[in-house]
Design a protein around this motif. Sequence first.
Motif, PDB file in Angstrom:
ATOM      1  N   PHE A  11       0.856  -1.196   0.000  1.00 43.62           N
ATOM      2  CA  PHE A  11       0.000   0.000   0.000  1.00 43.62           C
ATOM      3  C   PHE A  11       0.885   1.236   0.000  1.00 43.62           C
ATOM      4  O   PHE A  11       2.099   1.152   0.161  1.00 43.62           O
ATOM      5  CB  PHE A  11      -0.928   0.003   1.218  1.00 43.62           C
ATOM      6  CG  PHE A  11      -0.233   0.238   2.539  1.00 43.62           C
ATOM      7  CD1 PHE A  11      -0.247   1.489   3.147  1.00 43.62           C
ATOM      8  CD2 PHE A  11       0.432  -0.806   3.179  1.00 43.62           C
ATOM      9  CE1 PHE A  11       0.394   1.696   4.363  1.00 43.62           C
ATOM     10  CE2 PHE A  11       1.078  -0.606   4.395  1.00 43.62           C
ATOM     11  CZ  PHE A  11       1.049   0.648   4.986  1.00 43.62           C
ATOM     12  N   GLY A  12       0.276   2.363  -0.200  1.00 41.72           N
ATOM     13  CA  GLY A  12       1.002   3.630  -0.135  1.00 41.72           C
ATOM     14  C   GLY A  12       2.071   3.791  -1.190  1.00 41.72           C
ATOM     15  O   GLY A  12       3.065   4.479  -0.968  1.00 41.72           O
ATOM     16  N   GLY A  13       1.888   3.134  -2.341  1.00 41.24           N
ATOM     17  CA  GLY A  13       2.850   3.257  -3.422  1.00 41.24           C
ATOM     18  C   GLY A  13       4.024   2.296  -3.331  1.00 41.24           C
ATOM     19  O   GLY A  13       4.892   2.293  -4.217  1.00 41.24           O
ATOM     20  N   GLU A  14       4.086   1.470  -2.296  1.00 39.73           N
ATOM     21  CA  GLU A  14       5.165   0.495  -2.163  1.00 39.73           C
ATOM     22  C   GLU A  14       4.910  -0.709  -3.070  1.00 39.73           C
ATOM     23  O   GLU A  14       3.774  -1.085  -3.322  1.00 39.73           O
ATOM     24  CB  GLU A  14       5.279   0.011  -0.706  1.00 39.73           C
ATOM     25  CG  GLU A  14       5.635   1.104   0.288  1.00 39.73           C
ATOM     26  CD  GLU A  14       7.036   1.642   0.089  1.00 39.73           C
ATOM     27  OE1 GLU A  14       7.901   0.899  -0.410  1.00 39.73           O
ATOM     28  OE2 GLU A  14       7.266   2.817   0.437  1.00 39.73           O
ATOM     29  N   ARG A  15       5.995  -1.325  -3.537  1.00 41.97           N
ATOM     30  CA  ARG A  15       5.862  -2.509  -4.400  1.00 41.97           C
ATOM     31  C   ARG A  15       5.667  -3.785  -3.596  1.00 41.97           C
ATOM     32  O   ARG A  15       5.151  -4.779  -4.111  1.00 41.97           O
ATOM     33  CB  ARG A  15       7.084  -2.650  -5.309  1.00 41.97           C
ATOM     34  CG  ARG A  15       7.219  -1.528  -6.333  1.00 41.97           C
ATOM     35  CD  ARG A  15       8.221  -1.896  -7.414  1.00 41.97           C
ATOM     36  NE  ARG A  15       9.525  -2.262  -6.862  1.00 41.97           N
ATOM     37  CZ  ARG A  15      10.483  -1.385  -6.580  1.00 41.97           C
ATOM     38  NH1 ARG A  15      10.282  -0.095  -6.774  1.00 41.97           N
ATOM     39  NH2 ARG A  15      11.647  -1.798  -6.093  1.00 41.97           N
ATOM     40  N   ILE A  16       6.134  -3.779  -2.355  1.00 41.68           N
ATOM     41  CA  ILE A  16       5.973  -4.952  -1.499  1.00 41.68           C
ATOM     42  C   ILE A  16       5.486  -4.514  -0.126  1.00 41.68           C
ATOM     43  O   ILE A  16       5.532  -3.325   0.220  1.00 41.68           O
ATOM     44  CB  ILE A  16       7.292  -5.750  -1.327  1.00 41.68           C
ATOM     45  CG1 ILE A  16       8.299  -4.938  -0.487  1.00 41.68           C
ATOM     46  CG2 ILE A  16       7.885  -6.144  -2.673  1.00 41.68           C
ATOM     47  CD1 ILE A  16       9.411  -5.764   0.110  1.00 41.68           C
TER      48      ILE A  16
END
Length: 201
Positions: A11-16
């Motif tokens: 979430f929040g633009g993270e890939r993992i």
Amino acid sequence: MKVLVTGFEPFGGERINPSWEALKDLPEEVEGARLIKRRLPVTFRGVRRVLPRLIVEEKPDVVVLTGQAGGRPNVTVERVAINVMDSRTPDNEGFAPEDEPVFEGAPAAYFSTLPVKAIVDALRKAGIPAGVSNTAGTYVCNAAMFTALHTIAVAGMETRAGFVHVPFSHGQVLEKAKPSMSLETIRKAIEVAVRTSLMVR
């Protein structure tokens, strides 16, 4: 014996999300208890729909929820979940509640029923930076913890449940100055939390 262990999607633009990436590599059994590993959506509606069904259907003896707390330097074991959803940051469905209860008519808060301080002590003895946290926030992690404890209370189950926050993994902070921890250390931390929850009353 069964332990339900959950992590979250990114979430929040993270890939993992390190909670799920580390959890995937846990053994199938810890202290003779079978691990049921599940990934939860980072949505307020999703956790309130998915978690109760998982808990009622699987009837685990222990529930260890895990999630990412980017910016925290250590593993933090949550003491309390509150009956509030409040976020300026939308969840993965674009929902950003303001001062809404997780469940109408539910108690104001639930305390973790895991051995919080024993987990922290075990983590530190294992060489993993850890501490007690007195706030799981008001985002989806808190909603998940509250949902699990409320489901267990309403169903009259003896299942013990709580939440463990983990830092960013190293790969997430290559371009930002934030504390981080290796995925292997995070995996070890989750396993220690599970083992301690099974062994300490």
